[in-house]
Design a protein around this motif. Structure first.
Motif, PDB file in Angstrom:
ATOM      1  N   TYR A  11     -12.153 -13.026   3.915  1.00  0.00           N
ATOM      2  CA  TYR A  11     -11.847 -12.460   2.598  1.00  0.00           C
ATOM      3  C   TYR A  11     -12.467 -11.062   2.422  1.00  0.00           C
ATOM      4  O   TYR A  11     -11.928 -10.231   1.690  1.00  0.00           O
ATOM      5  CB  TYR A  11     -12.302 -13.385   1.464  1.00  0.00           C
ATOM      6  N   VAL A  50      -9.998  -8.347   2.662  1.00  0.00           N
ATOM      7  CA  VAL A  50      -8.766  -8.491   1.880  1.00  0.00           C
ATOM      8  C   VAL A  50      -8.125  -7.145   1.532  1.00  0.00           C
ATOM      9  O   VAL A  50      -6.907  -6.983   1.709  1.00  0.00           O
ATOM     10  CB  VAL A  50      -8.999  -9.344   0.594  1.00  0.00           C
ATOM     11  N   PHE A  51      -8.925  -6.177   1.071  1.00  0.00           N
ATOM     12  CA  PHE A  51      -8.287  -4.927   0.643  1.00  0.00           C
ATOM     13  C   PHE A  51      -7.863  -4.055   1.827  1.00  0.00           C
ATOM     14  O   PHE A  51      -6.748  -3.540   1.816  1.00  0.00           O
ATOM     15  CB  PHE A  51      -9.154  -4.197  -0.381  1.00  0.00           C
ATOM     16  N   PRO A  52      -8.708  -3.888   2.852  1.00  0.00           N
ATOM     17  CA  PRO A  52      -8.202  -3.160   4.021  1.00  0.00           C
ATOM     18  C   PRO A  52      -6.933  -3.815   4.600  1.00  0.00           C
ATOM     19  O   PRO A  52      -6.034  -3.118   5.074  1.00  0.00           O
ATOM     20  CB  PRO A  52      -9.361  -3.240   5.021  1.00  0.00           C
ATOM     21  N   ASP A  84      -4.109  -2.944   2.179  1.00  0.00           N
ATOM     22  CA  ASP A  84      -3.851  -1.502   2.266  1.00  0.00           C
ATOM     23  C   ASP A  84      -3.316  -1.095   3.644  1.00  0.00           C
ATOM     24  O   ASP A  84      -3.092   0.082   3.882  1.00  0.00           O
ATOM     25  CB  ASP A  84      -5.150  -0.716   1.996  1.00  0.00           C
ATOM     26  N   GLU A  99      -4.948  -0.997   6.424  1.00  0.00           N
ATOM     27  CA  GLU A  99      -5.945  -0.107   7.026  1.00  0.00           C
ATOM     28  C   GLU A  99      -6.708  -0.795   8.153  1.00  0.00           C
ATOM     29  O   GLU A  99      -7.654  -0.225   8.690  1.00  0.00           O
ATOM     30  CB  GLU A  99      -6.942   0.370   5.953  1.00  0.00           C
ATOM     31  N   LEU A 148      -2.873  -5.925  -7.225  1.00  0.00           N
ATOM     32  CA  LEU A 148      -2.903  -4.560  -6.703  1.00  0.00           C
ATOM     33  C   LEU A 148      -1.553  -3.849  -6.912  1.00  0.00           C
ATOM     34  O   LEU A 148      -1.506  -2.707  -7.383  1.00  0.00           O
ATOM     35  CB  LEU A 148      -3.236  -4.619  -5.215  1.00  0.00           C
TER      36      LEU A 148
END
Lengths: 123, 204
Positions: free
Chosen positions: A48, A51-53, A56, A58, A88
């Motif tokens: 977790y 999660v954002f990378p 995204d 990335e 998001l």
């Protein structure tokens, strides 16, 4: 177990292994071997953290595969990642993007119209 | 990349008119970002003026064909920081230990709303001004990465260059910033009665 928000690294539960085996269509022995050899990361909190990378786009290919394999095995994380992705997209689509008012544009650019190039760059 | 209307082939020799042609298309981006940083138009205008003046004086250092948006924002970020140094104060900055982890996902589960319904019964009833207010409520370090990533669409690499911090710092600020944004949006949904009516819809 599989709520995707577990804080510390727990011993891998039987239920997680058997759930993963049935979702991945392999035996529990195979799931345990994949965990042992690093092919499957069973830690929801570690995965977790990406999660954002991941959302995204990335992550490098190895980490991306690590996330995708865990999500494929873990319904809690699949739902949690899907939820954060939805929030998001919502923010990205709905955040207002104002334009610079025309009279402010004029005021900002006026000092440079017809001005000679500076002698040399300054810090 | 941006095309100059000037016939001067080299931006190293750019005069005011060539500079103006290069930066004019990016004033909207700079204005929006300055507004998120300062929250009010006069302060944003001052920041924009200082940013453009410094950009003009340093324009020979800009390499044509590279990301001029990131270049201009890096100057704005530096102007903003040197301004704080001058007046010896900085707005509230983020300390990682003081920010509590919040997960809207967990909150949704606690409230008994189905995660898949949240978009239709909660988020879609939050107005655009409330999204902006939630972004503006973030500490500046977090606000900047959220604005750059989610409003302007910059990559982690570009954000690292703009803010002159490692990519790992961008990643952790973005994680905390987005989590805090979730919390503010959720609190807003509660205060505005959106949650209560979402639960009513569910039990109806």
């Amino acid at each position: 177990m599989s709520d995707g928000v577990t804080k510390e690294r727990p011993p891998i539960s039987r239920a997680w292994v058997s759930g993963a085996a049935s979702r991945l269509g392999v035996t529990e022995g195979t799931v345990r071997r994949w965990i042992r050899t690093g092919k499957l990361n069973p830690s929801c909190s570690e995965v977790y953290g990406m999660v954002f990378p991941y959302l995204d786009r990335e992550l490098g290919p190895e980490e991306r595969t690590e996330v995708e394999r865990h999500i494929a095995a873990c319904p809690g994380c699949e739902e949690h990642f899907g939820f954060d992705g939805m929030v998001l997209r919502f923010v990205r689509q709905r955040a207002p993007r104002a334009l610079c008012p025309p009279n402010l544009q004029d005021r900002l650019l006026a000092p440079f119209k017809g001005r000679a190039a500076p002698d040399s760059a300054v810090e | 990349m941006s095309t100059s209307t000037s016939d001067a082939p080299s931006v190293a020799l750019a005069d005011g008119d060539a500079f103006t042609a290069e930066v004019a298309p990016h004033l909207h981006l700079l204005f929006r970002t300055a507004m998120r940083l300062t929250h009010e138009e006069q302060a944003a205008e001052d920041l924009l003026q200082d940013t453009l003046e410094r950009a003009f004086l340093n324009f020979s250092r800009y390499e044509p064909g590279t990301n001029i948006r990131a270049w201009l924002l890096r100057i704005m970020s530096n102007v903003r920081i040197s301004g704080f140094r001058r007046v010896a104060r900085r707005p509230q900055t983020s300390s990682l230990d003081t920010v509590e982890d919040f997960s809207m996902y967990r909150a949704v589960k606690v409230e008994g709303i189905a995660p898949l319904d949240v978009e239709s019964v909660v988020l879609n009833r939050i107005g655009e001004e409330s999204i902006l207010a939630a972004i503006d409520a973030l500490p500046e370090d977090f606000r900047m990465v959220v604005v750059l990533a989610d409003v302007e669409g910059f990559s982690y690499k570009d954000m690292a260059a703009i803010l002159e911090v490692p990519i790992g710092t961008v990643t952790s600020r973005l994680f905390r910033g987005r989590k805090q944004l979730q919390r503010t949006l959720w609190d807003h949904a509660r205060d505005a009665g959106i949650l209560a009516s979402a639960q009513k819809t569910r039990s109806a």
